[in-house]
Enzyme design. Structure first.
Site, short mmCIF file in Angstrom:
data_model
loop_
_atom_site.label_atom_id
_atom_site.label_comp_id
_atom_site.label_asym_id
_atom_site.label_seq_id
_atom_site.Cartn_x
_atom_site.Cartn_y
_atom_site.Cartn_z
N GLY A 1 0.81 -1.22 0.00
CA GLY A 1 0.00 0.00 0.00
C GLY A 1 0.83 1.25 0.00
O GLY A 1 2.06 1.21 0.11
N GLY B 1 2.62 3.74 1.39
CA GLY B 1 3.23 4.00 2.69
C GLY B 1 3.79 5.41 2.79
O GLY B 1 4.13 5.88 3.87
N ARG B 2 3.94 6.06 1.64
CA ARG B 2 4.43 7.45 1.65
C ARG B 2 3.81 8.21 0.48
O ARG B 2 4.39 9.15 -0.03
CB ARG B 2 5.95 7.45 1.51
CG ARG B 2 6.35 6.62 0.30
CD ARG B 2 7.77 6.72 -0.06
NE ARG B 2 8.04 5.61 -0.97
CZ ARG B 2 9.17 5.37 -1.53
NH1 ARG B 2 10.17 6.15 -1.27
NH2 ARG B 2 9.32 4.37 -2.35
N LYS C 1 3.94 11.73 -3.55
CA LYS C 1 4.87 10.73 -3.02
C LYS C 1 5.76 11.49 -2.04
O LYS C 1 6.31 12.54 -2.40
CB LYS C 1 5.70 10.18 -4.18
CG LYS C 1 6.52 8.96 -3.86
CD LYS C 1 7.00 8.37 -5.17
CE LYS C 1 7.83 7.14 -5.01
NZ LYS C 1 8.20 6.60 -6.32
N GLY D 1 7.55 7.60 5.70
CA GLY D 1 6.54 8.23 4.83
C GLY D 1 7.06 9.38 4.01
O GLY D 1 6.30 10.06 3.32
N ARG E 1 2.74 13.45 -8.69
CA ARG E 1 2.85 12.54 -9.83
C ARG E 1 1.51 12.42 -10.56
O ARG E 1 0.47 12.35 -9.93
CB ARG E 1 3.30 11.18 -9.30
CG ARG E 1 3.40 10.12 -10.37
CD ARG E 1 4.28 8.98 -9.92
NE ARG E 1 3.58 8.04 -9.06
CZ ARG E 1 4.17 6.97 -8.52
NH1 ARG E 1 5.45 6.73 -8.72
NH2 ARG E 1 3.48 6.15 -7.76
N ASP F 1 4.00 -4.83 -7.47
CA ASP F 1 3.35 -3.57 -7.06
C ASP F 1 3.88 -2.39 -7.88
O ASP F 1 3.33 -1.30 -7.80
CB ASP F 1 3.57 -3.31 -5.56
CG ASP F 1 5.02 -3.40 -5.15
OD1 ASP F 1 5.65 -4.44 -5.43
OD2 ASP F 1 5.56 -2.44 -4.58
N ASP G 1 7.35 4.26 -10.96
CA ASP G 1 8.30 4.10 -9.86
C ASP G 1 9.75 4.04 -10.33
O ASP G 1 10.36 2.97 -10.45
CB ASP G 1 7.95 2.88 -9.00
CG ASP G 1 6.95 3.29 -7.91
OD1 ASP G 1 6.54 4.46 -7.89
OD2 ASP G 1 6.59 2.43 -7.09
P1 AMP Z 1 8.80 0.84 -3.65
O1 AMP Z 1 9.91 -0.13 -3.52
O2 AMP Z 1 9.24 2.27 -3.68
O3 AMP Z 1 7.90 0.52 -4.79
O4 AMP Z 1 7.94 0.73 -2.32
C1 AMP Z 1 7.50 -0.50 -1.81
C2 AMP Z 1 6.65 -0.28 -0.59
O5 AMP Z 1 7.39 0.34 0.47
C3 AMP Z 1 5.44 0.59 -0.80
O6 AMP Z 1 4.40 0.07 -0.03
C4 AMP Z 1 5.88 1.94 -0.27
O7 AMP Z 1 4.80 2.74 0.11
C5 AMP Z 1 6.73 1.53 0.91
N1 AMP Z 1 7.73 2.56 1.25
C6 AMP Z 1 8.87 2.83 0.58
N2 AMP Z 1 9.53 3.85 1.18
C7 AMP Z 1 8.79 4.23 2.25
C8 AMP Z 1 8.94 5.21 3.29
N3 AMP Z 1 9.98 6.05 3.30
N4 AMP Z 1 7.99 5.27 4.22
C9 AMP Z 1 6.93 4.45 4.21
N5 AMP Z 1 6.73 3.51 3.29
C10 AMP Z 1 7.65 3.38 2.31
MG MG Z 2 6.36 1.23 -5.72
#
Ligand code: AMP
Ligand code: MG
Length: 514
Positions: free
Chosen positions: A106, A108-109, A129, A142, A193, A269, A279
Site C-alpha cells: 500500500g 506508505g508514503r 509521493k 513516509g 505525480r 506492485d 516508480d
Molecule cells: P517501492 O519499492 O518504492 O515501490 O515501495 C515499496 C513499498 O514500500 C510501498 O508500499 C511503499 O509505500 C513503501 N515505502 C517505501 N519507502 C517508504 C517510506 N519512506 N515510508 C513508508 N513507506 C515506504
Molecule cells: Mg512502488
C-alpha cells in the site's frame, strides 16, 4: 477583528485560492472502490517551497498554470493545503517483491488526491509521493528525499520525450525539513505525480489475498471501464482484461529494451495495468550493451537485469492471471486453461513488439525473414565488443545515409574489430536495398527512433548532487532540456551524448531510497 474571525477569513481566502487552481476533480477510485484504500491526509510541511513545476504538464491537465507557479502552488503541492474537490486516500495494494509475497503493502508514503480529466479528455490521477506516514507505512517515515524525487522527475520526462508510456512529475516541493537516510540527512521533498491510473498488478493481488471476490470483481470492472480493452460481443471481459494488460506490458517492455532502460525493481506492485512505466527508484540506462546489466544495489541476484525484463514481465502477468481466476470461469480448471492461454502467448507478443522496435532502430521497412537474426547479430556484436548501445544505433543512422561522405566512419570508429562489423554491414545493406525510402529519409527516420541523448548515469548523478548538496539546479535544468529533445542532436550538447568514463562507471550502483 477578533482572532476567530481572522482565522475564518484566512480559511475563506485559502478556499478561494485553491478553487482558482483549476483542479476539476472527479474521484471515481474513492467513490467506487471502497475497501481498496484508506482516507488519509498529508503531513504538514514546515516550510514548503516549490522547486520544480511542470508548466507544460499543468497546462495539459487544464490547471491554472500562473496561479499554481507561486506560493499557493507550494502550499498545494506540499500537501499543506488541499485543492478543492480532492479526496486524499492511501491506496491499498499487495505485491511480490523480489519474488516474495507481501499481502499488504500500500501507499506508505503516497496519497492519491484524485482524478482530473485533461484537455484531451483523458482521466489522470494526481498523487503525492513523500507526503508522510499512512496506515501502510510499516517501519518507514513516509517521506521522500529530494535527490530521488528529482530523479523521478528527470527520468519520467526523458521517457515521455522518448515516446514511452510513463507516469510524469507535475511538481517537486521542498518540505523544509531534513529526513534521515543511509547517506545522512537529506532535504525532504514531495513529488506530485500524474498517472493514467495507479492500478497495479499488486492492487489485484490485494483483493485476491483477502479472498474478497466482490472487491476483486469491482476492481476488474473499474479497470475495464478506465482502461478499455476490445471485447467481442460474446467475449469474456475478464479474459480480455488480462490479454489487454499483457499486450500493454509486452509493448512497454519492448520499448524499454529499445532504449536500454533497466527499471530495476519490477515488483508486481510496481507494474501498472495501464501500461505506463511507474516508480523510478533504482532505474538506469545501460551504457555498453550487456544483457546482464544490473545497477540496483539491492538486486544482488540480477533478478531485474536488463535481459531478464521480458521474463519478469511474464512472471508478473502470471501473478495477475492467478488473481483473476475466480472471475474467468466458475470451473477452476477451465479458468486456469483460459488464463494460461493468455500468459503463454506473452513471449510471442513481446517478440512481435521487440522486432518492431528493432526494425525501426535498424531502419528496416516491411518485414523480412532475416530481420530477427540481423537484429540479434548486431546486438551480439555490441555485446562482444562492449559497445555503447545508444551511440551504436545513432551512428548506424549516419551509415544509412549512404550519400553522405564517410557515412560509415562514425559507426566504424566505435568498433575495435571492424571485420565483424563489415560482415554485418554487408547483410544490413543487402536488406535495406529493397527499402523504397531513399537513404537520407531512412537515416532521418532512424534518428527519430534512436536517441542521441539518454539519461546517462554520470550526468544524472552530477545534476542531482548539484541540486541536493549546493541548491544549484542549473545542471538539472540543462540535462532536462537535453533529455526533452532526445532525437535532436545539437553540437553544443555533444558531451551529453558521451558515455561515462571507465572510472565513472566502475561499480556504479543505484538505490531505492526515495
Ligand atoms: P517501492 O519499492 O518504492 O515501490 O515501495 C515499496 C513499498 O514500500 C510501498 O508500499 C511503499 O509505500 C513503501 N515505502 C517505501 N519507502 C517508504 C517510506 N519512506 N515510508 C513508508 N513507506 C515506504
Ligand atoms: Mg512502488
Amino acid at each position: 477583528m477578533n482572532a476567530d474571525s481572522s482565522a475564518a477569513n484566512a480559511a475563506i481566502a485559502t478556499a478561494a485560492n485553491t478553487a482558482t487552481a483549476g483542479f476539476a476533480f472527479d474521484n471515481t477510485y474513492a467513490r467506487e472502490l471502497e475497501g481498496a484504500y484508506v482516507p488519509w491526509q498529508a503531513a504538514q510541511a514546515p516550510q514548503p517551497a516549490l522547486v520544480k513545476f511542470n508548466r507544460a504538464l499543468a497546462d495539459e491537465l487544464g490547471l491554472a498554470v500562473e496561479v499554481l507557479d507561486s506560493p499557493l502552488g507550494a502550499a498545494l503541492f506540499s500537501g499543506n493545503e488541499l485543492p478543492e474537490g480532492a479526496t486524499p486516500i492511501a491506496q491499498a495494494y499487495a505485491g511480490h517483491q523480489f519474488g516474495g509475497f507481501s499481502p499488504q503493502l500500500g501507499d506508505g508514503r503516497a496519497l492519491l488526491l484524485g482524478e482530473v480529466i485533461d484537455r484531451r479528455g483523458r482521466r489522470r490521477d494526481i498523487a503525492f509521493k513523500g507526503s508522510g506516514r499512512t496506515p501502510f507505512s510499516r517501519g518507514g517515515d513516509g517521506k521522500a528525499a529530494l535527490g530521488p524525487v528529482l530523479r523521478e522527475y528527470l527520468i519520467g520526462e526523458a521517457m515521455q520525450a522518448l515516446g514511452i508510456p510513463t507516469t510524469r512529475a507535475l511538481a517537486v516541493t521542498l518540505t523544509g525539513e531534513h529526513i534521515y537516510r543511509d547517506a545522512g540527512p537529506q532535504p525532504g521533498a514531495v513529488l506530485t505525480r500524474v498517472a493514467a491510473s495507479h492500478l497495479r498488478v499488486g492492487t489485484f493481488q490485494f483483493a485476491a489475498a483477502r479472498g474478497d471476490e466482490a472487491l476483486l470483481r469491482k476492481l476488474a470492472d473499474y479497470t475495464i471501464a478506465r482502461h478499455p480493452a476490445p471485447v467481442a460481443p460474446d467475449g469474456n471481459p475478464y479474459l480480455e482484461l488480462l490479454r489487454a494488460v499483457s499486450e500493454r506490458q509486452a509493448e512497454l517492455i519492448a520499448r524499454w529494451m529499445g532504449v536500454g532502460f533497466i527499471h530495476g525493481v519490477m515488483n508486481t506492485d510496481n507494474m501498472t495495468v495501464s501500461g505506463e512505466t511507474i516508480d523510478y527508484g533504482p532505474c538506469a540506462f545501460m551504457d555498453h550493451f550487456d544483457p546482464d546489466t544490473v545497477f540496483s544495489s539491492i538486486d544482488t541476484g540480477g533478478r531485474y537485469a536488463y535481459g531478464n525484463q521480458p521474463l519478469i514481465a511474464r512472471w508478473n502477468l502470471a501473478r495477475l492471471a492467478e488473481t483473476l481466476l475466480p472471475l474467468l470461469d466458475t470451473d477452476p480448471d477451465r479458468a486456469i486453461t483460459l488464463a494460461t492461454g493468455v500468459i503463454d502467448t506473452f513471449p510471442a507478443r513481446y517478440e512481435h513488439h521487440w522486432l518492431a522496435v528493432m526494425r525501426a532502430k535498424l531502419g528496416l521497412s516491411g518485414e523480412a525473414p532475416q530481420d530477427l537474426a540481423l537484429a540479434s547479430d548486431f546486438l551480439a556484436l555490441l555485446d562482444a565488443q562492449d559497445i555503447d548501445f545508444t551511440q551504436a544505433f545513432r551512428r548506424l543512422a549516419d551509415a544509412a545515409d549512404s550519400a553522405r561522405p564517410d557515412a560509415e566512419s562514425g559507426v566504424r570508429a566505435l568498433f575495435a574489430d571492424d571485420a565483424a562489423l563489415d560482415a554485418w554491414l554487408v547483410r544490413w545493406h543487402a536488406r535495406t536495398a529493397s527499402d523504397p525510402r531513399d537513404p537520407a529519409r531512412r537515416a532521418a527516420d532512424m534518428r527519430q527512433t534512436n536517441p542521441a541523448y539518454i539519461a546517462r548515469n554520470h550526468r544524472v548523478e552530477q545534476a542531482l548532487s548539484a541540486a541536493v548538496e549546493h541548491s544549484d539546479f542549473a545542471p538539472f535544468e540543462a540535462l532536462l532540456a537535453v533529455l526533452q529533445q532526445p532525437f535532436d542532436e545539437r553540437a553544443e550538447y555533444a558531451d551529453y551524448a558521451m558515455p561515462a568514463s571507465a572510472a565513472q562507471s566502475q561499480g556504479y550502483k543505484t538505490y531505492c531510497g526515495t
